[in-house]
Enzyme design. Structure first.
Site, short mmCIF file in Angstrom:
data_model
loop_
_atom_site.label_atom_id
_atom_site.label_comp_id
_atom_site.label_asym_id
_atom_site.label_seq_id
_atom_site.Cartn_x
_atom_site.Cartn_y
_atom_site.Cartn_z
N GLU A 185 0.70 -1.09 0.05
CA GLU A 185 0.00 0.06 -0.10
C GLU A 185 0.88 1.28 -0.22
O GLU A 185 0.53 2.21 0.75
CB GLU A 185 -0.96 -0.03 1.16
CG GLU A 185 -2.20 -0.86 1.24
CD GLU A 185 -3.22 -0.77 2.16
OE1 GLU A 185 -4.37 -0.90 1.54
OE2 GLU A 185 -2.77 -0.23 3.25
N GLU B 257 -6.66 -7.63 -0.75
CA GLU B 257 -7.10 -7.58 0.65
C GLU B 257 -8.65 -7.12 0.47
O GLU B 257 -9.26 -6.10 0.45
CB GLU B 257 -6.49 -6.32 1.47
CG GLU B 257 -5.26 -6.54 1.83
CD GLU B 257 -4.24 -5.72 2.82
OE1 GLU B 257 -5.01 -4.79 3.18
OE2 GLU B 257 -3.08 -5.59 2.85
#
EC number: 3.2.1.23
Length: 582
Positions: A158, A232
Site C-alpha cells: 500500500e 485485501e
C-alpha cells in the site's frame, strides 16, 4: 508446483485459466502447532491459496542476525501449505502495516537520527538490501518456478497511501529480481492510491471491503489489461484499546464477495484467520491522537482467534461454491476449551525492586530513548534524583507512550501520549528523593508518516522549569522472567508487580485467561507471552493456545502495572472481545 502467469483478462496456471481464491493467514500470529489445522481449514472453505506478510522486526531483531525458528519458522509454514495443496502469495514488505508493531520495520532503524523510512534514503535501503540478501536465498526453493508453493510476491505494501517515490519501488522490484524471484510481482493499494503505488510492468491489485463494482472499475481504468485482483478483501476489522469490538455481518460481506467473484476477479480475504498479537507485537495508529491496537487480532474473520468457524466461514464457502469447486469437507468443529475458575497467584515480585535483575542501567545526562538503548519492545525504567523538597511540576517533552511516575516508590500519577499529557504536579518529600518513570511502549505506529515512532522519554524532563539531569535509563528485559525472585504475599503489593501461581491440569486445551479485577499489564503462561490486557477494554480475556499448556503444573505470571482487586485469575471456555456497536 505449477507456475502462475498473467494474461490480458486473468491468471493462467501452467497455461490453464486460474482464479486465485486466497486468505490471509499470518504464521507469526498463530501458534506453530496450529499452522496445519488453520491451513486445512482454509482449503475446506474453498481456498486454493493463502497469503502471508513477513515481519522484518521478528526475523531480524538485531541487525545482521536472521532468525527462522519456532513461531517464525517460515520455511516450515511454506512446507505445510504445500502439503495441504495450497499456493502462497508472499508479502515480504519490507513494510507490511498489518496493525503490527511498526508495520514490521525493526526498531533499530530508528536509532539512526533523521532516517527516512520507506524511501531511497541510503541508510534505509542499505538495511533493506542486507535483510533481503539474507532472507530471499532461504525462500528461493519455495518459488513455484523451483517446485515450491509461492506463485507470486508483493512489492512493498500500500505504498500509494504513504508516498510516490517511484525510484524506491523500482529499487525493491529490482532487488527481488536480482535475488532470483522470477514469479509474478504485484503491488496492492486502496482504490484512490493506485496511480501513486503502482509500478510499470508490475501487476496492480486493489484493497477494499465494500463498493466492489465501483472499485473494480477503478482498477480496470487504471490497468486496462491483466487480471482483476483484490489482494485485501476486508471482511472484518481490528480493535483498539478504549473502543468497541468491531464486527461486520456475514451476509453483507458475502454479498460483496459474490460481486467480486461474479466480475471474474481473484480475491484474498483479509483476514481468513486473524490470530493474536502475542507479546508486545500490536501496532498503533496516530491520526492526531495515538491509539494502540488490542492484543486480539480476531478481526471478525471466518475463523475466530482460536480457529473456530464463524458464520462467515459457511457464508463465504457457499458463495465460493457458486463460482468454483469446493472440497466436500464438513464444517470444522470448535476446539475443546478449558474452564477453570479462581486460579490463585499467591506469589509476587515488586517491579521497581526487581528492576536491577531485568537489565543494566545506562547513566547519561538525559534519558535515552528505547532505540538508543537497543531495545525493541516493552518497558524502560528512568530514574533520577529530585533536587529539593516541596511542590513539583514535572514536565516531559514527549512520552511514548505511557509513563507511570513514582516518588520514593509511591505512585504520583500517569502521563499518557493518548491523552496528550505532558505535565504532572506532586510533592517531593526531601532533597534527593528518587524519581522513577516507568515508560511503556504500547506499540509503534504502523500506518502513515507516524511510523517514525521512537519510544521512551523523548527530549528533556524539567522540574519546576529547570532541566533535570543525571538519569539512569534501564531497559527491562521481559523475554526471560527467570531472574525474578518471588515471595509469598497475603495482599497485593502497591505499584507495579509480577504475580505468580501454578495450575495443575490433567490435559491441555485452548482457553481464555480472564483478568477481571485486574487493571493493566501483561500475562505469561509457561513462559509464553500472551500479550497485554487493560481494564478499559474492549477485550477482557486473552486467548491461550492449547499447545502453551501441558498436563501437570503450569506457571502463570501476571505483570500488573497498577492494582488488582483479587489475587486470582480464571481460565474461561469462551472469549470476551467486548461490546459491539448496536
Amino acid at each position: 508446483m505449477p507456475e502462475l502467469q498473467t494474461a490480458a483478462d486473468g491468471f493462467l496456471l501452467d497455461g490453464e485459466p486460474f482464479r486465485i481464491l486466497s486468505g490471509a493467514l499470518h504464521y507469526f500470529r498463530v501458534h506453530p502447532d496450529h499452522w496445519q489445522d488453520r491451513l486445512r481449514k482454509a482449503r475446506g472453505m474453498g481456498l486454493n491459496t493463502v497469503d502471508t506478510y513477513i515481519p522484518w522486526n521478528l526475523h531480524e531483531p538485531v541487525r545482521g542476525s536472521l532468525r527462522m525458528a519456532g513461531g517464525i519458522d517460515l520455511p516450515r509454514f511454506l512446507d505445510l501449505a504445500a502439503a495441504e495443496g495450497l499456493h502462497v502469495l508472499l508479502r515480504p514488505g519490507p513494510y507490511i502495516c498489518g496493525e503490527w508493531e511498526g508495520g514490521g520495520l525493526p526498531s533499530w532503524l530508528l536509532a539512526e537520527p533523521g532516517v527516512r523510512l520507506r524511501s531511497t534514503d541510503p541508510r534505509y535501503l542499505d538495511a533493506v538490501d542486507d535483510y533481503f540478501g539474507r532472507l530471499l536465498p532461504l525462500l528461493d526453493p519455495y518459488l513455484s518456478t523451483r517446485g515450491g508453493p509461492v506463485i507470486a510476491v508483493q512489492v512493498e505494501n500500500e505504498y500509494g497511501a504513504y508516498g510516490d517515490d517511484r525510484d524506491y519501488l523500482e529499487h525493491l522490484a529490482g532487488l527481488l529480481r536480482r535475488h532470483g524471484v522470477d514469479v509474478p510481482l504485484f503491488t496492492c493499494d486502496q482504490p484512490g492510491d493506485l496511480a501513486r503505488g503502482g509500478l510499470p510492468g508490475v501487476l496492480a491489485t486493489v484493497n477494499f471491503g465494500s463498493g466492489a463494482d465501483g472499485n473494480l472499475a477503478l482498477l480496470r481504468a487504471h490497468q486496462p489489461q491483466g487480471p482483476l485482483m483484490v489482494t485485501e478483501f476486508w471482511n472484518g476489522w481490528f480493535d483498539r484499546w478504549g473502543g468497541i469490538h468491531t464486527t461486520r455481518p456475514a451476509a453483507d460481506a458475502a454479498a460483496q464477495l459474490d460481486t467480486v467473484l461474479a466480475a471474474g476477479a481473484s480475491v484474498s480475504f483479509y483476514m481468513f484467520h486473524g490470530g493474536t498479537n502475542f507479546g508486545f507485537t500490536n501496532g498503533a495508529n496516530d491520526k492526531h491522537t495515538y491509539r494502540a491496537t488490542v492484543t486480539s487480532y480476531d478481526y471478525d474473520a471466518p475463523l475466530t482467534e482460536a480457529g473456530d468457524p464463524t458464520p462467515k466461514y459457511a457464508a463465504f464457502r457457499e458463495v465460493i461454491a457458486r463460482h468454483a469447486p469446493v472440497p466436500d469437507m464438513p464444517l470444522p468443529a470448535p476446539s475443546k476449551k478449558l474452564n477453570v475458575l479462581d486460579v490463585r497467584l499467591p506469589q509476587s515480585a515488586p517491579l521497581l525492586a526487581a528492576a536491577g535483575l531485568l537489565g543494566p542501567g545506562v547513566s547519561a545526562e538525559r534519558p535515552r530513548t528505547m532505540e538508543e538503548l537497543g531495545q525493541d519492545f516493552g518497558f524502560v525504567l528512568y530514574s533520577a534524583a529530585l533536587p529539593a523538597a516541596g511542590p513539583v511540576t514535572l514536565e516531559v517533552d514527549g512520552v511514548a507512550d505511557r509513563a507511570q511516575v513514582f516518588v520514593e516508590g509511591q505512585p504520583a500519577g500517569v502521563l499518557e501520549r493518548e491523552s496528550h499529557h505532558r505535565a504532572l504536579a506532586f510533592t517531593s518529600p526531601a532533597p534527593g528523593a528518587r524519581l522513577d518513570l516507568l515508560v511503556e511502549n504500547q506499540g509503534r505506529v504502523n500506518y502513515g508518516q507516524g511510523i517514525h515512532d521512537r519510544k521512551g522519554i523523548l527530549g528533556d524532563v524539567r522540574v519546576n522549569g529547570r532541566r533535570l539531569q543525571e538519569w539512569t535509563s534501564r531497559p527491562l528485559d521481559l523475554a526471560d522472567l527467570a531472574p525474578l525472585a518471588f515471595g509469598r504475599t497475603d495482599a497485593p503489593p502497591v505499584g507495579p508487580a509480577f504475580h505468580r501461581g501454578v495450575l495443575a491440569l490433567e490435559e491441555a486445551a485452548d482457553t481464555y485467561l480472564d483478568l477481571t479485577g485486574w487493571t493493566k499489564g501483561n500475562a505469561w503462561i509457561n513462559g509464553f507471552h500472551l500479550g497485554r490486557y487493560w481494564s478499559r477494554g474492549p477485550q477482557s480475556r486473552l486467548y491461550v493456545p492449547g499447545p502453551v499448556l501441558r498436563a501437570g503444573d503450569n506457571e502463570i505470571v501476571v505483570l500488573e502495572l497498577h492494582a488488582t482487586t483479587r489475587m486470582s485469575v480464571d481460565l474461561r471456555d469462551t472469549p470476551d472481545l467486548g461490546p459491539t456497536e448496536e
